[in-house]
Design an enzyme around this catalytic site. Sequence first.
Site, PDB file in Angstrom:
ATOM      1  N   ASP A  36       0.810  -1.218   0.000  1.00 37.27           N
ATOM      2  CA  ASP A  36       0.000   0.000   0.000  1.00 37.27           C
ATOM      3  C   ASP A  36       0.848   1.276   0.000  1.00 37.27           C
ATOM      4  O   ASP A  36       0.832   2.072   0.957  1.00 37.27           O
ATOM      5  CB  ASP A  36      -0.935   0.003   1.227  1.00 37.27           C
ATOM      6  CG  ASP A  36      -1.817  -1.237   1.278  1.00 37.27           C
ATOM      7  OD1 ASP A  36      -2.181  -1.737   0.213  1.00 37.27           O
ATOM      8  OD2 ASP A  36      -2.132  -1.681   2.399  1.00 37.27           O
ATOM      9  N   GLU A 210     -12.917  -1.246  -6.959  1.00 40.10           N
ATOM     10  CA  GLU A 210     -12.822  -2.187  -5.830  1.00 40.10           C
ATOM     11  C   GLU A 210     -12.409  -1.464  -4.546  1.00 40.10           C
ATOM     12  O   GLU A 210     -13.103  -1.498  -3.547  1.00 40.10           O
ATOM     13  CB  GLU A 210     -11.804  -3.292  -6.161  1.00 40.10           C
ATOM     14  CG  GLU A 210     -11.624  -4.331  -5.072  1.00 40.10           C
ATOM     15  CD  GLU A 210     -12.808  -5.281  -4.920  1.00 40.10           C
ATOM     16  OE1 GLU A 210     -13.625  -5.357  -5.865  1.00 40.10           O
ATOM     17  OE2 GLU A 210     -12.928  -5.940  -3.870  1.00 40.10           O
ATOM     18  N   GLU A 329      23.856   7.049   5.661  1.00 38.05           N
ATOM     19  CA  GLU A 329      23.313   6.065   6.590  1.00 38.05           C
ATOM     20  C   GLU A 329      23.437   4.664   5.979  1.00 38.05           C
ATOM     21  O   GLU A 329      23.195   4.485   4.789  1.00 38.05           O
ATOM     22  CB  GLU A 329      21.846   6.371   6.898  1.00 38.05           C
ATOM     23  CG  GLU A 329      21.623   7.708   7.576  1.00 38.05           C
ATOM     24  CD  GLU A 329      22.393   7.821   8.886  1.00 38.05           C
ATOM     25  OE1 GLU A 329      22.416   6.842   9.657  1.00 38.05           O
ATOM     26  OE2 GLU A 329      22.982   8.889   9.139  1.00 38.05           O
ATOM     27  N   GLU A 331      21.514   2.373   6.324  1.00 32.00           N
ATOM     28  CA  GLU A 331      20.183   1.934   5.902  1.00 32.00           C
ATOM     29  C   GLU A 331      19.691   2.687   4.669  1.00 32.00           C
ATOM     30  O   GLU A 331      18.494   2.646   4.363  1.00 32.00           O
ATOM     31  CB  GLU A 331      19.188   2.041   7.064  1.00 32.00           C
ATOM     32  CG  GLU A 331      18.902   3.451   7.554  1.00 32.00           C
ATOM     33  CD  GLU A 331      19.887   3.938   8.620  1.00 32.00           C
ATOM     34  OE1 GLU A 331      20.981   3.352   8.726  1.00 32.00           O
ATOM     35  OE2 GLU A 331      19.569   4.917   9.330  1.00 32.00           O
TER      36      GLU A 331
HETATM   37  O1  FUB Z   1      -3.243  -3.832   2.917  1.00 36.14           O
HETATM   38  C1  FUB Z   1      -4.549  -4.080   3.360  1.00 36.14           C
HETATM   39  C2  FUB Z   1      -5.537  -3.811   2.249  1.00 36.14           C
HETATM   40  O2  FUB Z   1      -5.193  -4.561   1.102  1.00 36.14           O
HETATM   41  C3  FUB Z   1      -5.533  -2.382   1.753  1.00 36.14           C
HETATM   42  O3  FUB Z   1      -6.225  -1.506   2.588  1.00 36.14           O
HETATM   43  C4  FUB Z   1      -6.129  -2.567   0.420  1.00 36.14           C
HETATM   44  O4  FUB Z   1      -5.985  -1.475  -0.428  1.00 36.14           O
HETATM   45  C5  FUB Z   1      -5.402  -3.793  -0.082  1.00 36.14           C
HETATM   46  O5  FUB Z   1      -4.144  -3.451  -0.599  1.00 36.14           O
END
Ligand code: FUB
Length: 449
Positions: A36, A210, A329, A331
């Site tokens: 995400d 979706e 760094e 990282e």
């Molecule tokens: O990562 C958890 C859920 O899965 C997210 O809120 C959605 O967009 C999907 O990626």
Amino acid sequence: MPRRLLWALALVCASIAVPSAAHADNPIVQTVYTADPAPLVHNGRVYLYTGHDEDNSTYFTMKEWRLYSSADMVNWTDHGSPMSLATFGWAGADAWAGQVVQRNGKFYWYVPVKNRTSGRMAIGVGVSSSPTGPFTDALGRPLVENGEIDPTVFVDDDGQAYLYWGNPNLWYVRLNPDMISYSGGVNQIPLTTAGFGTRTGNTSRPTLYEEGPWVYKRNGLYYNVFAAKCCSEFIGYSTAPGPTGPWTYRGTVMPTQGSSFTNHPAVIDFNGGSYFFYHNGALPGGGGYTRSVAVERFTYNADGTLPAITMTTAGAPQLGTLNPYVRQEAETIAWSSGVETEPAGEGGRNVGFIDNGDYIKVKGAAFGAGATSFTARVASATGGGRIELRLGSPTGTLAGTCTAPGTGGWQTWTTVTCPVSGATGTRDLYLRFTGGTGYLFNVNWWQFA
Ligand code: FUB
């Protein structure tokens, strides 16, 4: 640790399948699973906020968010976790997909989490005076709660901010200037097939929309890029003449690809380029619940439509070079094998859990006429080991070797320096770690002279 075993297996496979040791730069993070993506451009850097899929997860088991930043789109600095479920006293689970926006000299992070009391998904707001946090709960309660997820936030040119979210519906509120309240109630965007495409075989969800909306404006046109259809998802998008519509479905941005049944889009412009972020299951052990964030550079079509973008392992090209003559760094990583990061006792983070043969790639280090020495900040509770400075690949030309001694503790730091030769021009630098068995040493930072 199971993930480390998977890495070892993957490296064996990779050595068979890819004779060149040169490594791709997607996915962006190799030390943990990330999902995400939500990038934010601020002061010449891209701050990439992500979710964190737990190792071996069999659901969206997510307890915290993570942050990485980059000035060149290939070397990413790990900032750890600036916000977690614990930030929200009322939240019990599901640190899912959010977005950060800057306003009023502060950074507001809108996230979906499960309200422990109601058991429903709600939108919380974290706030910080720095993009790296720490973030605190701005309200001590949800900003809005209707059981739906995936907030995206957008501030229009007239200063009006909008928060959109939703799965299975699509909602928005007009945020007040304080960014933590809203006026005008909760509004629903009609999910028409003209606006969001036609889904077949699902009578309860007739459109392609979706989840995971990402709303922004470019050249006067409003874009809503979203995860479409399920499952597996692809990325589609719609455009509109205004922030609340009417929306027109414009087609596919990224087809279904990449070993994860979800995908999640984000789009930014940075230093003259346009970038599309998404996630897939590309790491060893990766899949629908163990995802990884990646990025591609793209160019808008002349009419403002988005091109079709496919997932690559090469990722975005580097912007400029990395200066090895200033403190870097440990990282800050383009690619790594085997290592992890953790909070450093001296502040910031360090690279740790280093085994023999692990390495870090730093892309495009501009050595110029040549480096003569290398300095690193190291610590070891065991006998230590060596940092091999290799050019071009983990087995490339050896420009120097630094010994990292035992220091009596994993956070007992010392500075070591060693001579360097042959590091000239702009090269990919590999810090390859060698030594005995078990964890060898930690590295906090390094610098050439
Ligand atoms: O990562 C958890 C859920 O899965 C997210 O809120 C959605 O967009 C999907 O990626």
